[in-house]
Every structure is written in structure tokens, then in C-alpha cells.
Design a protein around this motif. Structure first.
Motif, PDB file in Angstrom:
ATOM      1  N   SER A 286       0.820  -1.214   0.000  1.00  0.00           N
ATOM      2  CA  SER A 286       0.000   0.000   0.000  1.00  0.00           C
ATOM      3  C   SER A 286       0.852   1.262   0.000  1.00  0.00           C
ATOM      4  N   ASP A 287       2.097   1.137   0.465  1.00  0.00           N
ATOM      5  CA  ASP A 287       3.002   2.289   0.486  1.00  0.00           C
ATOM      6  C   ASP A 287       3.808   2.432  -0.799  1.00  0.00           C
ATOM      7  N   GLY A 288       3.591   1.518  -1.736  1.00  0.00           N
ATOM      8  CA  GLY A 288       4.334   1.568  -2.992  1.00  0.00           C
ATOM      9  C   GLY A 288       5.157   0.317  -3.199  1.00  0.00           C
ATOM     10  N   VAL A 289       6.182   0.439  -4.034  1.00  0.00           N
ATOM     11  CA  VAL A 289       7.035  -0.693  -4.362  1.00  0.00           C
ATOM     12  C   VAL A 289       8.170  -0.779  -3.340  1.00  0.00           C
ATOM     13  N   GLY A 290       8.341  -1.952  -2.746  1.00  0.00           N
ATOM     14  CA  GLY A 290       9.402  -2.172  -1.769  1.00  0.00           C
ATOM     15  C   GLY A 290      10.115  -3.479  -2.048  1.00  0.00           C
ATOM     16  N   LEU A 291      10.921  -3.908  -1.110  1.00  0.00           N
ATOM     17  CA  LEU A 291      11.684  -5.135  -1.260  1.00  0.00           C
ATOM     18  C   LEU A 291      10.979  -6.296  -0.583  1.00  0.00           C
ATOM     19  N   SER A 292      10.987  -7.443  -1.237  1.00  0.00           N
ATOM     20  CA  SER A 292      10.467  -8.662  -0.647  1.00  0.00           C
ATOM     21  C   SER A 292      11.540  -9.258   0.274  1.00  0.00           C
ATOM     22  N   PRO A 293      11.233 -10.309   1.032  1.00  0.00           N
ATOM     23  CA  PRO A 293      12.273 -10.957   1.845  1.00  0.00           C
ATOM     24  C   PRO A 293      13.475 -11.390   1.014  1.00  0.00           C
ATOM     25  N   ALA A 294      13.210 -11.896  -0.178  1.00  0.00           N
ATOM     26  CA  ALA A 294      14.323 -12.255  -1.061  1.00  0.00           C
ATOM     27  C   ALA A 294      15.112 -11.015  -1.465  1.00  0.00           C
ATOM     28  N   GLY A 295      14.399  -9.909  -1.654  1.00  0.00           N
ATOM     29  CA  GLY A 295      15.072  -8.674  -2.027  1.00  0.00           C
ATOM     30  C   GLY A 295      15.981  -8.145  -0.931  1.00  0.00           C
TER      31      GLY A 295
END
Length: 389
Positions: A164-173
Motif C-alpha cells: 500500500s506504500d508503494g514498491v518495496g523489497l520482498s524478503p528475497a530482495g
């Protein structure tokens, strides 16, 4: 000056706090098998968690999935092992070079203290905790800047997650860009630092009163061994070529870029790679040029005097009547001619074609598979076959 058992030579690896820590826990060794195991262990440490997390928590909406991301596999399964394994051969070669300066007598007694000081300073530079910390900090900064750029790209990657806050990093990221990628960047920057220190060391040595000779068989005044050992740094250039090639491959396959659009960047990178390889050797050019000028004058005067005496003895009708058959004067004349030819052919650049080509092929070789995006493999093989015959 001769090398003595107590002489501590300047070597590029193992060096630094990390290598010292491995030695203390019994992991430090110049054994190629141990270097190979270490390279594989670090590669799996970086790559295997990415595989597990990507399989458990995939991003189905990503334009580029983990399996199809060529760059990530090349970086951790090829580049990281190369950068670690290279420590073995480069460490051995640097030890040989610094030792050869002593064993060959190129360093005179008057420069013994200066040479020892240069080696001591070189060791302190590559073993510096501060240098290692700055390299690590720079690696983290570069990765952070790269992350901000990746998240703004139009293509979505497997390590991203939309919230909801935009594009972020996944756990893999977070593992990929927080741990694995900084390790690979750190290894690359650490080699860059070591190469800069190596350049500094050779430049320092080049200003000493080296005992060079214009008639040396290597036609480099006695410095040919440096050229031979310098080619081992092509391992680092090959790793860089793999990284660039993988990045280009992702762009070409997934962003529909064309290889021809990277033509001039590839030319520039190739030229820089060759310069990177031969630049440390060019510091000896002034000394070699001065040695050749001095040798030219000395051998010309000596040759003129010798030939005059030879002709006086054997060509002058009023000369002696010594029997020519079996005389060593004829062979001495031939030997003098060969020595003079070696002096004339002496190179003032401590670089040979094989060294330059090793760096060129190291950077261009990994990019050759990209030609498959332009023409079928059969056509490429046909062109190579015709060129060879």
C-alpha cells in the motif's frame, strides 16, 4: 641484493582483516582446493537463500522472475567464485614478482632499504582495517543507490513487492540487496584497491636504480618476468566482463534492447580493460628507455673497437699470420652481433602482445554469447571456422 629467509615479501593475497581472521580459525591456506571450497561456499551462501525464498514466496507479477534473471545467477555462481579463487594465483604471482626483484639482483645494495620500505608500506596498505572498512562502506552505499534506481524502473523484478506504500523489497530482495550483493561488490572493490596498491608499488620500484641491461635475452632489460606475471590479473577483468555481459543480456532479452546499441560502450570497456592490464607495466618505460640509450652508446663503441681489432688481425695483409681455422674470433664476432641485435630489439615498453590480448579476450570473451541475439549459432560457428582456415 638477494632474498633471505627472513625477508617478508609483499603479496596481494591473502591480505586484509578478513583473510587474517580466516588464518586464525584455520581457514587460511594457499592450497587451490581450499580456495575452491571457499569460493563455492561463499557463492552458495549468497545464492542459495535467494533460490529458497524465491520458490517459497514467488512474485507472480514480476516481469523478470528469479529463474530468468541472468545477471543474478552469473553474479553469484560465477563472478563471486572467480573473485575469491583469484586470490590464490594472484597471491602466488605477486610473491614471485617481489621475490624475483631480489633474486635477480635488479635491486642493488644501495636501494635495499628503499625496497624493504616499499614492501612494508604496500603490506600496510592492503592490510589496513581502515581501508577494508571504507571499501565495505562504499559497497553498501553503491548498492543503496542502485536499489533506489531499480525500484524506479518500469520493469518489475522478482525481488520487489507491491504494498500500500508503494514498491518495496520482498524478503528475497532484502537478502539479495542487503547481504548478497554487497558481498559481491565488496569483493570487486577490494580487488580494485589491491590493484591500485600494486600499481603504486611498481611505480615506487621503477624509480629505484634498477640494474637493467640492454642485452638481456628477454628484450626488456631483465623485466620480462613482470609482464608474464601481470597477465594473471585478467581473472579480475574476466569477472568484470561476465558482470557486464549478464547486465547486457537482461536488457536485450527482457527490455528488447539491441546489441548494436551497446557497440561503443563495449569498445570503450575493452580499451579500458587493456589499459587496466598494461598501465602498471608502463611505469618502467622511462627507466627502460634510459637503459636502451645507454646500452646503444656503450655497445656501439665496444662494437666499433672490436670490429676494428678484428679487421686489423684478419683482414690487414700486414697483420699476423695466425691460422683462421679453429679460431674463436669468428664465433666471438657472431656472438657480438647477436648481442647487439638483442639490444636493438629491446622494448622500452614492458608489455608484450600476449599480455594485452589476455586482458582483451578476458573482457570481450564473456560478451561473445550475446552474438546469439543477432544471428544463429550455426552462422557464428561458420564465420569462426572460415576465419581459422
Amino acid at each position: 641484493m638477494k632474498n633471505t629467509p627472513g625477508t617478508a615479501l609483499f603479496v596481494l593475497s591473502p591480505s586484509g582483516p578478513i583473510d587474517f581472521l580466516q588464518e586464525k580459525i584455520g581457514r587460511g591456506s594457499m592450497d587451490p582446493i581450499r580456495w575452491g571450497r571457499r569460493a563455492v561456499a561463499v557463492a552458495l551462501f549468497c545464492w542459495l537463500p535467494l533460490l529458497v525464498i524465491a520458490l517459497l514466496q514467488p512474485n507472480p507479477n514480476a516481469d523478470i522472475s528469479f529463474v530468468r534473471d541472468i545477471a543474478v545467477h552469473v553474479r553469484f555462481l560465477l563472478i563471486v567464485p572467480i573473485l575469491i579463487f583469484a586470490e590464490g594465483p594472484i597471491g602466488v604471482r605477486s610473491r614471485m614478482v617481489t621475490g624475483q626483484f631480489l633474486e635477480s639482483g635488479l635491486i642493488g645494495d644501495e636501494d635495499a632499504a628503499a625496497y624493504e620500505a616499499a614492501m612494508r608500506r604496500g603490506r600496510s596498505l592492503i592490510n589496513s582495517w581502515l581501508a577494508e572498512f571504507l571499501i565495505l562502506s562504499l559497497s553498501a552505499t553503491m548498492v543503496w543507490i542502485a536499489v533506489k534506481g531499480l525500484l524506479l524502473e518500469s520493469s518489475s523484478y522478482w525481488f520487489e513487492r507491491v504494498t500500500s506504500d508503494g514498491v518495496g523489497l520482498s524478503p528475497a530482495g532484502w537478502w539479495y540487496l542487503g547481504i548478497a550483493t554487497p558481498i559481491s561488490v565488496f569483493l570487486m572493490l577490494r580487488w580494485l584497491w589491491r590493484c591500485l596498491v600494486w600499481c603504486w608499488f611498481l611505480a615506487r620500484v621503477s624509480r629505484m636504480n634498477l640494474k637493467l641491461t640492454g642485452a638481456h635475452p628477454d628484450r626488456m632489460g631483465g623485466l620480462g618476468f613482470i609482464t608474464f606475471h601481470q597477465s594473471v590479473f585478467a581473472l579480475i577483468t574476466f569477472a568484470v566482463g561476465c558482470a557486464i555481459s549478464a547486465a547486457f543480456a537482461n536488457r536485450i532479452i527482457y527490455s528488447h534492447a539491441e546489441l548494436t546499441s551497446y557497440k561503443w560502450p563495449i569498445v570503450g570497456i575493452a580499451a579500458f580493460s587493456v589499459l587496466f592490464g598494461v598501465l602498471p607495466l608502463l611505469v618502467f618505460t622511462p627507466r627502460l628507455a634510459r637503459t636502451k640509450r645507454t646500452a646503444w652508446g656503450r655497445y656501439t663503441r665496444f662494437g666499433s673497437d672490436y670490429v676494428w681489432r678484428f679487421e686489423k688481425k684478419w683482414m690487414d695483409p700486414d697483420g699476423g699470420s695466425e691460422e683462421m681455422l679453429g679460431s674463436g674470433d669468428i664465433q666471438s664476432m657472431a656472438d657480438l652481433g647477436g648481442t647487439f641485435e638483442r639490444m636493438v630489439e629491446m622494448r622500452v615498453f614492458a608489455v608484450d602482445r600476449r599480455t594485452a590480448l589476455s586482458f582483451l579476450f578476458a573482457i570481450v570473451g564473456p560478451m561473445l554469447p550475446l552474438l546469439l541475439t543477432m544471428m544463429p549459432l550455426r552462422d557464428i560457428v561458420s564465420i569462426v571456422f572460415k576465419a581459422l582456415i
